[in-house]
Design a protein around this motif. Sequence first.
Motif: not given
Length: 219
Positions: A172-176, A180, A197, A199
């Motif tokens: 998935q993608k984090d808020k930035y 992840v 989690y 990277n």
Amino acid sequence: MKRFFSLLLVFTLTIFMLACGGKKETKKAEPQKPQVNQQEIAQKVKAMLDLKAQFDQLKTQKEKDDLVQKLYNSAREILNLDPNNADANSVMDFVQLYYAKGWMERGKYSKAKEMVENVLEFSPNNEDAKKLLEKINDWEFLTKDEFKKIKRKMTFEEVQALIGYPLEKVEQKDKYGRTVIAWVYREPELKRKVVLYFNDNGVLISKYWPKNKTTKKKK
């Protein structure tokens, strides 16, 4: 005269019918099962063991996956001829444990356990199966003590060696907008999700343990 011949004909037919009816029925002989050719089985066993020796020398997962199916087919063919053949039963146990490990790597611990228990049902003294079942029971859930041992900056390999394979992996993608990879486990008491989690370099950046829900007291 005609009556005589008629009576004679009736009498003859009656005797014939009685004679036919009086015959005892003879049971048909049951077809005999073909005898097992021990020489043929010995040749098949040798070919199977040669395959097993080849398997032990293989390096890549794909090569092993391709050959293990041939091993399964070979053992099954022998067991159809000789169900108590020790070599074929041993190879069949090996194949089932191989597939059980594959299910573990996918986080399908219930399927892995089912296959291992099937091996132990027929081979209760199989030490490899006993050890694998112990590992499945240990890795199926993540305890709080194990969770505490997991530290930031640990790699995929280090985490897997410590607590086993996750039930699922989610990218998935984090808020930035960074990638992840979430490894999902479950804790043993309430079966709630525990998440690690990583990277995109496979390094642990954070972890999550579900909080206990508290009920507010009514005033």
